[in-house]
Design a protein around this motif. Structure first.
Motif, PDB file in Angstrom:
ATOM      1  N   LEU A 182      48.005  36.252 -15.697  1.00 16.46           N
ATOM      2  CA  LEU A 182      49.424  36.536 -15.467  1.00 16.46           C
ATOM      3  C   LEU A 182      49.737  36.862 -14.012  1.00 16.46           C
ATOM      4  N   THR A 183      48.820  37.526 -13.334  1.00 15.31           N
ATOM      5  CA  THR A 183      49.108  38.045 -11.995  1.00 15.31           C
ATOM      6  C   THR A 183      48.514  37.222 -10.865  1.00 15.31           C
ATOM      7  N   GLY A 184      47.485  36.425 -11.150  1.00 18.59           N
ATOM      8  CA  GLY A 184      46.783  35.728 -10.085  1.00 18.59           C
ATOM      9  C   GLY A 184      45.914  36.646  -9.257  1.00 18.59           C
ATOM     10  N   GLU A 185      45.637  37.842  -9.764  1.00 22.11           N
ATOM     11  CA  GLU A 185      44.818  38.810  -9.057  1.00 22.11           C
ATOM     12  C   GLU A 185      43.499  39.035  -9.789  1.00 22.11           C
ATOM     13  N   ALA A 186      42.467  39.367  -9.031  1.00 21.80           N
ATOM     14  CA  ALA A 186      41.187  39.741  -9.620  1.00 21.80           C
ATOM     15  C   ALA A 186      41.283  41.149 -10.197  1.00 21.80           C
ATOM     16  N   GLY A 187      40.443  41.456 -11.156  1.00 21.27           N
ATOM     17  CA  GLY A 187      40.450  42.786 -11.760  1.00 21.27           C
ATOM     18  C   GLY A 187      39.074  43.211 -12.192  1.00 21.27           C
ATOM     19  N   VAL A 188      38.922  44.514 -12.323  1.00 16.35           N
ATOM     20  CA  VAL A 188      37.675  45.107 -12.809  1.00 16.35           C
ATOM     21  C   VAL A 188      38.000  45.938 -14.038  1.00 16.35           C
ATOM     22  N   THR A 189      37.165  45.856 -15.062  1.00 18.54           N
ATOM     23  CA  THR A 189      37.355  46.651 -16.267  1.00 18.54           C
ATOM     24  C   THR A 189      35.987  47.099 -16.787  1.00 18.54           C
ATOM     25  N   ILE A 190      36.013  48.072 -17.688  1.00 15.78           N
ATOM     26  CA  ILE A 190      34.767  48.748 -18.066  1.00 15.78           C
ATOM     27  C   ILE A 190      34.304  48.463 -19.484  1.00 15.78           C
ATOM     28  N   GLN A 202      25.628  45.509 -21.951  1.00 11.91           N
ATOM     29  CA  GLN A 202      24.775  46.684 -21.852  1.00 11.91           C
ATOM     30  C   GLN A 202      25.542  47.888 -21.298  1.00 11.91           C
ATOM     31  N   ASP A 203      25.000  49.078 -21.557  1.00 14.14           N
ATOM     32  CA  ASP A 203      25.640  50.297 -21.065  1.00 14.14           C
ATOM     33  C   ASP A 203      25.816  50.259 -19.556  1.00 14.14           C
ATOM     34  N   GLU A 204      24.897  49.612 -18.875  1.00  9.55           N
ATOM     35  CA  GLU A 204      24.927  49.594 -17.415  1.00  9.55           C
ATOM     36  C   GLU A 204      25.676  48.381 -16.858  1.00  9.55           C
ATOM     37  N   GLU A 205      26.451  47.680 -17.705  1.00 14.84           N
ATOM     38  CA  GLU A 205      27.214  46.516 -17.257  1.00 14.84           C
ATOM     39  C   GLU A 205      28.715  46.774 -17.343  1.00 14.84           C
ATOM     40  N   MET A 206      29.463  46.080 -16.511  1.00 14.77           N
ATOM     41  CA  MET A 206      30.919  46.117 -16.537  1.00 14.77           C
ATOM     42  C   MET A 206      31.435  44.707 -16.293  1.00 14.77           C
ATOM     43  N   ILE A 207      32.745  44.544 -16.251  1.00 15.16           N
ATOM     44  CA  ILE A 207      33.335  43.207 -16.224  1.00 15.16           C
ATOM     45  C   ILE A 207      34.249  43.052 -15.009  1.00 15.16           C
ATOM     46  N   MET A 208      34.093  41.931 -14.328  1.00  9.44           N
ATOM     47  CA  MET A 208      35.040  41.564 -13.274  1.00  9.44           C
ATOM     48  C   MET A 208      35.609  40.195 -13.609  1.00  9.44           C
TER      49      MET A 208
END
Length: 231
Positions: A182-190, A202-208
């Motif tokens: 929707l925004t054309g922007e990168a994001g980070v989430t947990i 995994q517990d030690e992984e996150m999402i970009m």
């Protein structure tokens, strides 16, 4: 970008940052578009977060329809259907004791990124280095240090900041796909309770997540900053 370039960039991105699983290419097929040719139907019912996880770990490429999406909340935020009243109102998360009041739950759900209901008819998934279509969004599930390096590479040319707005709800679907779409922007989430319960994140992984148009500059910067020839 053609398919060959997208595949090359996917391999280079994974190699230069030593990411253990594939970045995942995701394409939202609009209601008036055709599903890319040669992509198999998933053939089973599962959750969007599991589809992303299977693609990154197992190297599978497929498309899914609304009926294939077990989590209708995830399907709704990506535009495949309407969101249910109980989820939209916050009642679902309030009843799970995730919020102290229904008002707090509703306030959070009102801020969840959502693609227009019924504007999307299918979602296509593939490891980026195997993609035979142009994705809308690239999801990278990686360790925090690698997400840091991705963030630094994204900002190397023009500066700025990377969005990290999340609520620990609707993470791989709303934060990971709907927000950049929707925004054309990168994001980070947990991640969220569902994605961490039903996948092998995994517990030690996150999402970009990164809009595909940012991919060439991202890989070029990552190579110059973190490649074997970088200082």
């Amino acid at each position: 970008m053609n398919n060959e370039e997208i595949q090359r960039l996917g391999k280079e991105l994974r190699d230069v940052l030593n990411i253990s699983t594939s970045p995942v290419a995701v394409h939202l097929v609009k209601a008036d578009e055709e599903i890319p040719e040669g992509i198999p139907h998933i053939g089973e019912t599962t959750r969007h977060c599991q589809m992303v996880d299977n693609s990154r770990r197992l190297g599978t490429q497929f498309y899914s329809l609304l009926d294939d999406q077990m989590c209708k909340g995830g399907a709704a935020v990506m535009g495949l259907t309407e969101m249910s009243p109980k989820l939209k109102s916050g009642e679902v998360y309030y009843n799970l004791n995730h919020f102290a009041s229904l008002e707090a739950a509703k306030s959070t759900m009102e801020k969840v990124p959502m693609v227009g209901a019924n504007s999307i008819k299918a979602i296509v998934y593939s490891p980026l280095e195997k993609a035979t279509f142009k994705p809308d969004v690239i999801l990278v599930i990686a360790k925090p240090k690698q997400v840091m390096e991705l963030s630094q590479a994204l900002l190397q040319k023009n500066g700025g900041r990377v969005n990290a707005g999340f609520a620990g709800k609707q993470s791989v679907c709303a934060d990971g796909v709907a927000y950049p779409y929707l925004t054309g922007e990168a994001g980070v989430t947990i991640g969220c309770s569902g994605s961490r319960k039903y996948t092998e994140i995994q517990d030690e992984e996150m999402i970009m997540s990164v809009p595909v148009d940012m991919l060439p500059a991202l890989v070029e910067s990552a190579k110059s900053m973190f490649g074997s020839y970088a200082c």
